[in-house]
Design a protein around this motif. Structure first.
Motif, PDB file in Angstrom:
ATOM      1  N   THR A  69      44.611-118.544  88.262  1.00 45.28           N
ATOM      2  CA  THR A  69      43.286-118.214  87.718  1.00 45.28           C
ATOM      3  C   THR A  69      42.409-117.358  88.626  1.00 45.28           C
ATOM      4  O   THR A  69      41.526-116.657  88.141  1.00 45.28           O
ATOM      5  N   ASN A  70      42.595-117.467  89.923  1.00 45.84           N
ATOM      6  CA  ASN A  70      41.826-116.603  90.840  1.00 45.84           C
ATOM      7  C   ASN A  70      42.437-116.651  92.236  1.00 45.84           C
ATOM      8  O   ASN A  70      43.368-117.428  92.491  1.00 45.84           O
ATOM      9  N   GLY A  71      41.926-115.832  93.115  1.00 43.85           N
ATOM     10  CA  GLY A  71      42.472-115.738  94.467  1.00 43.85           C
ATOM     11  C   GLY A  71      42.257-117.008  95.271  1.00 43.85           C
ATOM     12  O   GLY A  71      43.096-117.373  96.108  1.00 43.85           O
ATOM     13  N   THR A  72      41.145-117.679  95.016  1.00 40.56           N
ATOM     14  CA  THR A  72      40.866-118.919  95.745  1.00 40.56           C
ATOM     15  C   THR A  72      41.903-119.986  95.374  1.00 40.56           C
ATOM     16  O   THR A  72      42.404-120.709  96.245  1.00 40.56           O
ATOM     17  N   ALA A  73      42.236-120.063  94.079  1.00 36.64           N
ATOM     18  CA  ALA A  73      43.260-121.012  93.622  1.00 36.64           C
ATOM     19  C   ALA A  73      44.610-120.654  94.240  1.00 36.64           C
ATOM     20  O   ALA A  73      45.383-121.540  94.630  1.00 36.64           O
ATOM     21  N   VAL A 157      45.782-115.496 108.005  1.00 33.62           N
ATOM     22  CA  VAL A 157      45.294-114.168 108.406  1.00 33.62           C
ATOM     23  C   VAL A 157      44.805-113.451 107.162  1.00 33.62           C
ATOM     24  O   VAL A 157      45.363-113.612 106.081  1.00 33.62           O
ATOM     25  N   MET A 158      43.742-112.667 107.315  1.00 33.17           N
ATOM     26  CA  MET A 158      43.194-111.927 106.168  1.00 33.17           C
ATOM     27  C   MET A 158      43.171-110.430 106.510  1.00 33.17           C
ATOM     28  O   MET A 158      42.749-110.047 107.596  1.00 33.17           O
ATOM     29  N   HIS A 159      43.645-109.619 105.555  1.00 32.79           N
ATOM     30  CA  HIS A 159      43.725-108.172 105.788  1.00 32.79           C
ATOM     31  C   HIS A 159      42.416-107.527 105.338  1.00 32.79           C
ATOM     32  O   HIS A 159      42.274-107.118 104.179  1.00 32.79           O
ATOM     33  N   GLU A 183      49.251-115.505 104.447  1.00 37.67           N
ATOM     34  CA  GLU A 183      48.458-114.273 104.365  1.00 37.67           C
ATOM     35  C   GLU A 183      47.459-114.331 103.213  1.00 37.67           C
ATOM     36  O   GLU A 183      47.846-114.524 102.062  1.00 37.67           O
ATOM     37  N   ASP A 184      46.187-114.171 103.551  1.00 44.29           N
ATOM     38  CA  ASP A 184      45.174-113.960 102.514  1.00 44.29           C
ATOM     39  C   ASP A 184      45.172-112.454 102.273  1.00 44.29           C
ATOM     40  O   ASP A 184      44.518-111.687 102.974  1.00 44.29           O
ATOM     41  N   ALA A 185      45.969-112.047 101.273  1.00 43.38           N
ATOM     42  CA  ALA A 185      46.131-110.627 100.974  1.00 43.38           C
ATOM     43  C   ALA A 185      45.266-110.228  99.777  1.00 43.38           C
ATOM     44  O   ALA A 185      45.575-109.274  99.053  1.00 43.38           O
ATOM     45  N   ALA A 186      44.175-110.961  99.586  1.00 41.85           N
ATOM     46  CA  ALA A 186      43.282-110.726  98.441  1.00 41.85           C
ATOM     47  C   ALA A 186      42.783-109.290  98.390  1.00 41.85           C
ATOM     48  O   ALA A 186      42.527-108.754  97.313  1.00 41.85           O
ATOM     49  N   GLU A 187      42.654-108.667  99.566  1.00 40.08           N
ATOM     50  CA  GLU A 187      42.067-107.323  99.623  1.00 40.08           C
ATOM     51  C   GLU A 187      43.110-106.243  99.872  1.00 40.08           C
ATOM     52  O   GLU A 187      42.766-105.070  99.956  1.00 40.08           O
ATOM     53  N   SER A 188      44.379-106.646 100.024  1.00 44.70           N
ATOM     54  CA  SER A 188      45.352-105.664 100.530  1.00 44.70           C
ATOM     55  C   SER A 188      46.469-105.316  99.559  1.00 44.70           C
ATOM     56  O   SER A 188      47.531-104.856  99.992  1.00 44.70           O
ATOM     57  N   LEU A 207      46.948-113.165  96.461  1.00 44.73           N
ATOM     58  CA  LEU A 207      46.272-111.947  95.995  1.00 44.73           C
ATOM     59  C   LEU A 207      45.089-112.355  95.114  1.00 44.73           C
ATOM     60  O   LEU A 207      45.096-113.427  94.526  1.00 44.73           O
ATOM     61  N   SER A 208      44.092-111.472  94.994  1.00 45.13           N
ATOM     62  CA  SER A 208      42.980-111.704  94.069  1.00 45.13           C
ATOM     63  C   SER A 208      42.826-110.500  93.145  1.00 45.13           C
ATOM     64  O   SER A 208      42.997-109.358  93.566  1.00 45.13           O
ATOM     65  N   PHE A 209      42.519-110.793  91.889  1.00 48.73           N
ATOM     66  CA  PHE A 209      42.245-109.725  90.908  1.00 48.73           C
ATOM     67  C   PHE A 209      40.846-109.881  90.342  1.00 48.73           C
ATOM     68  O   PHE A 209      40.611-109.670  89.146  1.00 48.73           O
ATOM     69  N   ASN A 210      39.918-110.264  91.197  1.00 47.06           N
ATOM     70  CA  ASN A 210      38.516-110.327  90.803  1.00 47.06           C
ATOM     71  C   ASN A 210      38.046-108.912  90.424  1.00 47.06           C
ATOM     72  O   ASN A 210      38.719-107.931  90.760  1.00 47.06           O
ATOM     73  N   GLY A 211      36.916-108.818  89.754  1.00 44.19           N
ATOM     74  CA  GLY A 211      36.446-107.527  89.258  1.00 44.19           C
ATOM     75  C   GLY A 211      36.234-106.464  90.317  1.00 44.19           C
ATOM     76  O   GLY A 211      36.270-105.273  90.017  1.00 44.19           O
ATOM     77  N   ASN A 212      36.025-106.887  91.555  1.00 44.10           N
ATOM     78  CA  ASN A 212      35.744-105.908  92.612  1.00 44.10           C
ATOM     79  C   ASN A 212      36.968-105.559  93.449  1.00 44.10           C
ATOM     80  O   ASN A 212      36.871-104.839  94.427  1.00 44.10           O
ATOM     81  N   LYS A 213      38.140-106.050  93.085  1.00 40.20           N
ATOM     82  CA  LYS A 213      39.338-105.803  93.898  1.00 40.20           C
ATOM     83  C   LYS A 213      40.077-104.544  93.420  1.00 40.20           C
ATOM     84  O   LYS A 213      39.686-103.928  92.436  1.00 40.20           O
ATOM     85  N   ILE A 214      41.149-104.191  94.096  1.00 40.30           N
ATOM     86  CA  ILE A 214      41.895-102.950  93.808  1.00 40.30           C
ATOM     87  C   ILE A 214      42.333-102.877  92.344  1.00 40.30           C
ATOM     88  O   ILE A 214      42.208-101.858  91.694  1.00 40.30           O
TER      89      ILE A 214
HETATM   90  C1  LIG Z   1      38.234-111.893  96.857  1.00 45.44           C
HETATM   91  C2  LIG Z   1      38.726-112.709  97.978  1.00 45.44           C
HETATM   92  C3  LIG Z   1      39.222-114.015  97.812  1.00 45.44           C
HETATM   93  C4  LIG Z   1      39.086-114.840  96.583  1.00 45.44           C
HETATM   94  O1  LIG Z   1      39.420-114.326  95.420  1.00 45.44           O
HETATM   95  P1  LIG Z   1      38.777-114.820  94.040  1.00 45.44           P
HETATM   96  O2  LIG Z   1      39.707-114.237  93.070  1.00 45.44           O
HETATM   97  O3  LIG Z   1      37.393-114.278  93.976  1.00 45.44           O
HETATM   98  O4  LIG Z   1      38.815-116.321  94.030  1.00 45.44           O
HETATM   99  C5  LIG Z   1      39.768-114.667  98.905  1.00 45.44           C
HETATM  100  N1  LIG Z   1      39.791-114.105 100.102  1.00 45.44           N
HETATM  101  C6  LIG Z   1      39.300-112.878 100.310  1.00 45.44           C
HETATM  102  C7  LIG Z   1      39.366-112.315 101.669  1.00 45.44           C
HETATM  103  C8  LIG Z   1      38.746-112.147  99.280  1.00 45.44           C
HETATM  104  O5  LIG Z   1      38.238-110.933  99.517  1.00 45.44           O
END
Ligand SMILES: *Cc1c(COP(=O)(O)O)cnc(C)c1O
Length: 388
Positions: A69-73, A157-159, A183-188, A207-214
């Motif tokens: 459902t989201n990157g946090t999950a 680690v977060m990119h 790896e928190d690759a939410a942004e990469s 990975l995250s696919f929130n509205g502000n991501k790639i």
């Molecule tokens: C966006 C983001 C998340 C979380 O993603 P959501 O989809 O908003 O829950 C986690 N870590 C980082 C570094 C992010 O930028």
């Protein structure tokens, strides 16, 4: 300096508000979403979820992808999957979006905040090594904090902004201490580390696919791993731990309702089909900005306020340049630029507040966070999805 920046940005955008990042829907987005509605399969059962997972696994080069459902999950399940338990400590960077810390807390574990490298803005292997040398011992194969007696089970680690961190070095330190790298690759998404997609050095990545991501699915996330057993376990946990059965509701453990709905996956699949053009647009903008800031630095009338560094990808990496970043020499210059640009309708943002300064994480252990504090005081994200 702001005046020159403003006229440079306006030369590309014309008048009007300039956002930091906007999603682009130029492909099959509408068709696929309408298709899910027509099929009535809008929720978590549906072909787009599987198609999106397969396409993502192929794109990133990992064996398994699990849509959630989201990157946090995705992060939460990743940490559960690598065995983070109540009372554990998890090493991460203070310079990250709060979701990284929250996911650790959801496991009833405590973040330990260590410094980032100045160039990558991602967790520093040297900082991790130094901290472990001073604070950790290995007992019966587990890494134990000598002061708190807690087990240090994982390292996240977060990119940052898409720039890959020093993964091999981090993996080496983690291996030495029996700590699992995540790896928190939410942004990469789209960023390569030594030629390979980010998310492959850690045991598992989010990975995250929130509205502000790639790319976006409205809201959504994905877990990447090469470990087949782990992938199966996490998919099971994400679907309320429901045991496959033709009609019965059978659940064999406490699971989560984290599965991505088909509606979102339809959007995601179309977005992934268009990722190359998204990345190309980011690269083109990067070249423009780089040229502008180089010219600014070399111009005759450059006062000290003009000494702005445009942050580039580390030489071992190929970044997606999700958010373009500049670095000032002081907090005063940073604050002045933030005020001027936002007043002029050009959206700019500082980095997140260091997580160890947030009220709920204020008690957590840290090292001196020298680079993190400096970056928090000096960097600014500038408009990153201007179409040329
Ligand atoms: C966006 C983001 C998340 C979380 O993603 P959501 O989809 O908003 O829950 C986690 N870590 C980082 C570094 C992010 O930028």
């Amino acid at each position: 300096m702001f005046k020159q920046f403003e006229s440079f940005v306006r030369s590309m955008t014309g008048e009007g508000f300039v956002p930091l990042h906007t999603p682009q829907f130029n492909g099959n987005e509408k068709a696929y979403v309408v298709d899910t509605i027509d099929s009535t399969f809008v929720s978590s059962v549906g072909a787009y979820v599987t198609d999106f997972e397969l396409a993502m696994a192929k794109y990133t080069g990992v064996k398994h992808a699990i849509a959630v459902t989201n990157g946090t999950a995705a992060l939460h399940l990743s940490l559960i999957g690598v065995g983070v338990q109540s009372g554990d400590e998890v090493i991460t960077q203070a310079l990250t979006f709060v979701a990284t810390s929250n996911a650790i807390h959801y496991c009833q574990a405590s973040p330990v905040y260590l410094d980032v490298d100045a160039d990558t803005m991602g967790l520093s292997p040297t900082a991790v090594k130094d901290w472990l040398l001073q604070n950790a011992v290995i007992e019966n194969g587990s890494c134990i904090n000598r002061h708190t007696r807690a087990k240090i089970s994982a390292c996240v680690v977060m990119h940052t902004f898409g720039h890959p961190a020093r993964l091999d070095e981090l993996k080496m330190v983690c291996d030495e201490y029996g700590i699992i790298l995540v790896e928190d690759a939410a942004e990469s998404l789209g960023s390569l580390y030594k030629g390979k997609h980010t998310g492959q050095v850690g045991k598992v990545a989010a990975l995250s696919f929130n509205g502000n991501k790639i790319i976006t699915t409205g809201g959504g996330g994905m877990i990447l791993t090469n470990d087949s057993e782990l992938a199966q376990q996490l998919k099971h946990l994400s679907t309320t731990a429901k045991v496959a059965h033709p009609w019965q509701y059978e659940h064999d453990q406490i699971g989560y309702n984290y599965r991505m709905p088909n509606l979102n996956a339809a959007l995601g699949l179309a977005q992934l089909e268009g990722i190359e053009s998204e990345l190309a647009a980011k690269q083109e903008l990067t070249l423009r900005y780089k040229g502008f800031f180089e010219q600014l630095a070399n111009s005759d009338d450059s006062s000290s306020a003009d000494r702005v560094q445009f942050i580039e990808q580390p030489d071992f990496a190929c970044s997606n340049y999700w958010l373009q970043t500049i670095k000032f020499e002081s907090r005063e210059q940073q604050q002045a630029f933030l005020a001027q640009s936002n007043e002029a309708g050009i959206m700019t943002r500082p980095i997140w507040q260091l997580n160890n300064t947030l009220p709920m994480y204020r008690h957590c252990q840290t090292d001196e966070l020298i680079n993190s504090i400096d970056l928090a005081n000096t960097i600014v994200n500038i408009p990153s999805s201007i179409r040329l």
